[in-house]
Design a protein around this motif. Structure first.
Motif, short mmCIF file in Angstrom:
data_model
loop_
_atom_site.label_atom_id
_atom_site.label_comp_id
_atom_site.label_asym_id
_atom_site.label_seq_id
_atom_site.Cartn_x
_atom_site.Cartn_y
_atom_site.Cartn_z
N CYS A 21 -15.22 100.88 -99.88
CA CYS A 21 -16.03 99.85 -100.55
C CYS A 21 -15.46 98.45 -100.34
O CYS A 21 -15.99 97.68 -99.55
N ALA A 22 -14.37 98.13 -101.00
CA ALA A 22 -13.86 96.76 -100.96
C ALA A 22 -13.47 96.35 -99.54
O ALA A 22 -13.79 95.23 -99.12
N TYR A 23 -12.80 97.24 -98.83
CA TYR A 23 -12.38 96.88 -97.47
C TYR A 23 -13.62 96.67 -96.59
O TYR A 23 -13.69 95.72 -95.81
N ALA A 24 -14.59 97.57 -96.76
CA ALA A 24 -15.84 97.44 -95.99
C ALA A 24 -16.59 96.17 -96.41
O ALA A 24 -17.19 95.49 -95.57
N ALA A 25 -16.54 95.85 -97.69
CA ALA A 25 -17.17 94.61 -98.16
C ALA A 25 -16.48 93.39 -97.55
O ALA A 25 -17.13 92.39 -97.23
N GLY A 26 -15.16 93.51 -97.37
CA GLY A 26 -14.42 92.43 -96.72
C GLY A 26 -14.86 92.26 -95.27
O GLY A 26 -15.02 91.13 -94.78
N ASP A 27 -15.09 93.40 -94.60
CA ASP A 27 -15.61 93.36 -93.22
C ASP A 27 -16.97 92.67 -93.20
O ASP A 27 -17.26 91.86 -92.33
N LEU A 28 -17.79 93.04 -94.18
CA LEU A 28 -19.13 92.45 -94.26
C LEU A 28 -19.05 90.95 -94.50
O LEU A 28 -19.77 90.17 -93.87
N ARG A 33 -19.76 85.66 -92.06
CA ARG A 33 -19.05 84.38 -91.89
C ARG A 33 -18.82 83.67 -93.22
O ARG A 33 -18.94 82.44 -93.32
N LEU A 34 -18.54 84.47 -94.24
CA LEU A 34 -18.24 83.89 -95.55
C LEU A 34 -16.77 83.51 -95.60
O LEU A 34 -15.92 84.26 -95.11
N ASN A 35 -16.49 82.39 -96.14
CA ASN A 35 -15.10 81.95 -96.25
C ASN A 35 -14.49 82.48 -97.54
O ASN A 35 -15.15 82.52 -98.57
N TYR A 36 -13.25 82.91 -97.43
CA TYR A 36 -12.49 83.21 -98.63
C TYR A 36 -11.04 82.82 -98.37
O TYR A 36 -10.62 82.70 -97.21
N ILE A 43 -4.27 95.16 -98.16
CA ILE A 43 -3.75 96.46 -97.75
C ILE A 43 -4.87 97.47 -97.97
O ILE A 43 -5.37 97.61 -99.08
N GLN A 44 -5.25 98.15 -96.90
CA GLN A 44 -6.32 99.15 -97.02
C GLN A 44 -5.73 100.46 -97.54
O GLN A 44 -4.69 100.89 -97.08
N VAL A 45 -6.41 101.03 -98.51
CA VAL A 45 -6.00 102.33 -99.05
C VAL A 45 -7.19 103.28 -98.96
O VAL A 45 -8.34 102.84 -98.99
N ARG A 119 -19.58 89.21 -102.91
CA ARG A 119 -18.75 89.47 -104.10
C ARG A 119 -17.27 89.58 -103.69
O ARG A 119 -16.40 89.13 -104.42
N PHE A 120 -17.03 90.18 -102.52
CA PHE A 120 -15.65 90.28 -102.03
C PHE A 120 -15.04 88.88 -101.90
O PHE A 120 -13.92 88.64 -102.35
#
Ligand code: FES
Length: 155
Positions: A21-28, A33-36, A43-45, A119-120
């Motif tokens: 979820c979160a890691y995939a959301a980060g990929d998305l 091209r969203l900045n964060y 760290i992926q778990v 959201r990420f």
């Protein structure tokens, strides 16, 4: 805002992200091209259930200014209750920090789905701003956070 924050303090934040979820959301977020903030080291778990209280405490001990765990939405963990168990671990770590005189806001848990790229980015920004307001970790003698060092201990 603290005096240190005014002097250009840049927080070092560690994020344990579930790969589903979160890691995939980060990929998305990246694809969109969203900045964060670059302050967040990921760290992926395999599931947030894999994150132990010691991982969170060790990150703080090693000098991370903030740590968060980002897992699947409640009820959607691929390992059934990994995120619910870790929610309790995060709450326990926050309590320990508070008892030690360290702001519990430095450790948090978030839930999101793989479709929540915006959201990420929002969470990374929110955490960075929160920690920027709090200022550097009071634990400074050990040194600064190293994602590589934390991962090395996993081997
Ligand atoms: Fe994502 Fe468990 S599989 S939190």
């Amino acid at each position: 805002m603290t005096a240190l924050a005014e002097k250009g303090f840049e927080p070092q934040i560690l994020a344990f992200c579930c790969k589903y979820c979160a890691y995939a959301a980060g990929d998305l977020a990246g694809s969109m091209r969203l900045n964060y903030p670059v302050n967040v080291k990921i760290i992926q778990v395999p599931c947030t259930g894999r994150v132990d209280m010691l991982h969170l405490l060790r990150a703080i001990e090693e000098g991370a200014d903030g740590v968060y765990v980002a897992g699947c939405l409640e009820g959607e963990c691929h390992f059934l209750e990994g995120n619910l168990k870790t929610k309790k671990k995060v709450a326990a770590v926050r309590k320990l920090l508070a008892e030690a005189g360290i702001e519990p806001e430095r450790v948090r848990m978030f839930n999101l789905s793989s479709a929540m790229g915006p959201r990420f980015a929002e969470i990374a920004t929110e955490m960075t701003e929160t920690i920027r307001q709090l200022g550097p970790t009071p634990i400074t003698s050990v040194g600064r956070c190293s994602a590589a060092a934390i991962m090395e201990e996993e081997k």
